[in-house]
Design a protein around this motif. Structure first.
Motif, PDB file in Angstrom:
ATOM      1  N   ALA A   4      53.173 -29.506 -38.733  1.00  0.00           N
ATOM      2  CA  ALA A   4      54.950 -29.148 -38.244  1.00  0.00           C
ATOM      3  C   ALA A   4      54.963 -30.483 -38.593  1.00  0.00           C
ATOM      4  CB  ALA A   4      55.037 -28.973 -37.256  1.00  0.00           C
ATOM      5  N   LEU A   7      61.719 -32.139 -36.520  1.00  0.00           N
ATOM      6  CA  LEU A   7      62.795 -31.431 -36.654  1.00  0.00           C
ATOM      7  C   LEU A   7      63.714 -32.534 -36.779  1.00  0.00           C
ATOM      8  CD1 LEU A   7      62.047 -29.130 -34.343  1.00  0.00           C
ATOM      9  CD2 LEU A   7      62.279 -28.613 -36.502  1.00  0.00           C
ATOM     10  N   LEU A 144      61.086 -27.191 -28.286  1.00  0.00           N
ATOM     11  CA  LEU A 144      60.217 -27.703 -28.858  1.00  0.00           C
ATOM     12  C   LEU A 144      60.371 -28.494 -30.059  1.00  0.00           C
ATOM     13  CD1 LEU A 144      58.580 -25.546 -31.072  1.00  0.00           C
ATOM     14  CD2 LEU A 144      60.974 -24.774 -32.028  1.00  0.00           C
ATOM     15  N   ASP A 145      59.317 -29.754 -29.882  1.00  0.00           N
ATOM     16  CA  ASP A 145      58.840 -30.983 -29.718  1.00  0.00           C
ATOM     17  C   ASP A 145      60.131 -31.859 -29.987  1.00  0.00           C
ATOM     18  OD1 ASP A 145      56.696 -29.650 -31.504  1.00  0.00           O
ATOM     19  OD2 ASP A 145      58.436 -29.324 -33.769  1.00  0.00           O
ATOM     20  N   ARG A 151      63.817 -19.204 -26.532  1.00  0.00           N
ATOM     21  CA  ARG A 151      63.162 -18.252 -27.486  1.00  0.00           C
ATOM     22  C   ARG A 151      63.584 -16.767 -27.327  1.00  0.00           C
ATOM     23  NH1 ARG A 151      57.593 -18.944 -25.193  1.00  0.00           N
ATOM     24  NH2 ARG A 151      58.228 -16.685 -23.911  1.00  0.00           N
ATOM     25  N   TRP A 197      63.085 -18.968 -32.409  1.00  0.00           N
ATOM     26  CA  TRP A 197      63.529 -19.988 -31.961  1.00  0.00           C
ATOM     27  C   TRP A 197      65.184 -21.094 -32.448  1.00  0.00           C
ATOM     28  CZ3 TRP A 197      58.883 -19.776 -33.013  1.00  0.00           C
ATOM     29  CH2 TRP A 197      57.339 -19.313 -31.426  1.00  0.00           C
ATOM     30  N   LYS A 206      62.379 -22.418 -35.548  1.00  0.00           N
ATOM     31  CA  LYS A 206      61.162 -22.146 -36.301  1.00  0.00           C
ATOM     32  C   LYS A 206      60.613 -20.311 -36.314  1.00  0.00           C
ATOM     33  CE  LYS A 206      56.517 -22.533 -34.312  1.00  0.00           C
ATOM     34  NZ  LYS A 206      55.167 -23.034 -33.659  1.00  0.00           N
ATOM     35  N   GLU A 224      54.515 -18.548 -40.383  1.00  0.00           N
ATOM     36  CA  GLU A 224      55.530 -19.583 -39.784  1.00  0.00           C
ATOM     37  C   GLU A 224      55.705 -20.156 -40.225  1.00  0.00           C
ATOM     38  OE1 GLU A 224      53.600 -21.584 -35.752  1.00  0.00           O
ATOM     39  OE2 GLU A 224      53.354 -23.016 -37.900  1.00  0.00           O
ATOM     40  N   GLY A 226      59.075 -23.402 -39.820  1.00  0.00           N
ATOM     41  CA  GLY A 226      59.720 -24.284 -39.056  1.00  0.00           C
ATOM     42  C   GLY A 226      61.298 -24.542 -40.069  1.00  0.00           C
ATOM     43  N   TYR A 227      61.942 -25.677 -39.845  1.00  0.00           N
ATOM     44  CA  TYR A 227      63.156 -25.420 -40.360  1.00  0.00           C
ATOM     45  C   TYR A 227      63.895 -27.181 -39.564  1.00  0.00           C
ATOM     46  CZ  TYR A 227      63.378 -20.622 -40.694  1.00  0.00           C
ATOM     47  OH  TYR A 227      63.653 -19.448 -41.358  1.00  0.00           O
TER      48      TYR A 227
END
Length: 265
Positions: A4, A7, A144-145, A151, A197, A206, A224, A226-227
């Motif tokens: 991933a 972020l 998250l990370d 969530r 999320w 995400k 999936e 991820g942003y």
């Protein structure tokens, strides 16, 4: 699946130790859309989940950078492509006779290719990510990370999705759609699970979603995304010296070939 993306730039304010959840999907869309409108860029890492090992090399996984202010984007992955407000380019995977890596689609014909290659901006469109017939089942404060996030567990009812779309359009649900819904119900796939999320401002960090059209979710494939928001992204369209423009007839031939290929899959 690729790792991933980190972020960066997504750290929420230290003033709040928690993120207040919203009550329904309509409010979730409203809050997230308002937060995203404040951003200039996003990097989106897209991975297809549930792909058999022997098909991994052909899975449509992409790493896309988008600049909303300038309306430009560029993606690498299964296929490389880039686009501006009035242009679309892709790299067919082989260099042309003049050393041209990129192919440019004639002006006015980019819509088809954008759709076929997949427009990454659809993953910032909450109306598509969380379609009609969806409702929030639950929420949880998580990290998250390393980023504080909330969530949302969302369920999409395929039959309700069709009913709400029918009510909005004023058109009756077609017989083929009804048949497809019944097949999904018998297979136990009429309720689809989505997850999103968000950070303290409401921006998506995400999402894990089914294919955009709930009625056509035939395979157990999910996307999936991820942003990474508001990074300093240097997005450049292919240089003219590396580009060959398709003629209108070549573009039509390619479109037909891609339609035929899609029909075989």
């Amino acid at each position: 699946m690729r790792d991933a993306i980190p972020l960066r730039g997504n750290q929420p304010s230290e003033e709040s130790s928690g993120i207040s959840p919203v009550a329904n999907v309509s409010e979730l869309k409203k809050t997230a859309s308002a937060a995203m409108q404040e951003e200039q860029t996003v990097r989106i890492d897209l991975n297809t989940l549930g792909v058999p090992p022997e098909e991994q090399d052909s899975a449509p996984n992409f790493d896309c950078s988008i600049n909303f202010t300038e309306s430009v984007q560029r993606c690498s992955g299964l296929v490389e492509f880039a686009s501006g407000p009035d242009s679309f380019y892709f790299a067919p995977g082989e260099t042309g006779p003049a050393g041209n890596k990129w192919v440019k689609v004639p002006v006015g014909q980019s819509g088809f290719f954008r759709e076929m290659f997949g427009n990454p901006e659809q993953y910032t469109d909450l109306e598509k990510l969380l379609p009609k017939g969806s409702h929030i089942d639950g929420t949880e404060q998580v990290e998250l990370d390393g980023t504080k996030s909330l969530r949302y567990d969302v369920t999409v009812d395929v039959e309700k999705n069709a009913e709400e779309k029918s009510a909005e359009s004023g058109a009756e649900i077609g017989s083929e759609t009804k048949k497809r819904i019944n097949e999904l119900k018998k297979a136990g796939k009429a309720r689809l699970d989505y997850t999103m999320w968000v950070d303290s401002s409401g921006r998506p960090l995400k999402v894990v979603v089914n294919p955009p059209d709930p009625e056509n979710s035939e395979k157990d494939l999910r996307i999936e995304a991820g942003y990474a928001w508001n990074e300093e992204l240097d997005i450049r369209l292919p240089a003219d010296q590396n580009t060959r423009e398709l003629t209108p007839s070549e573009a039509e031939q390619l479109k037909q070939a891609m339609r035929n290929q899609q029909g075989q899959n």
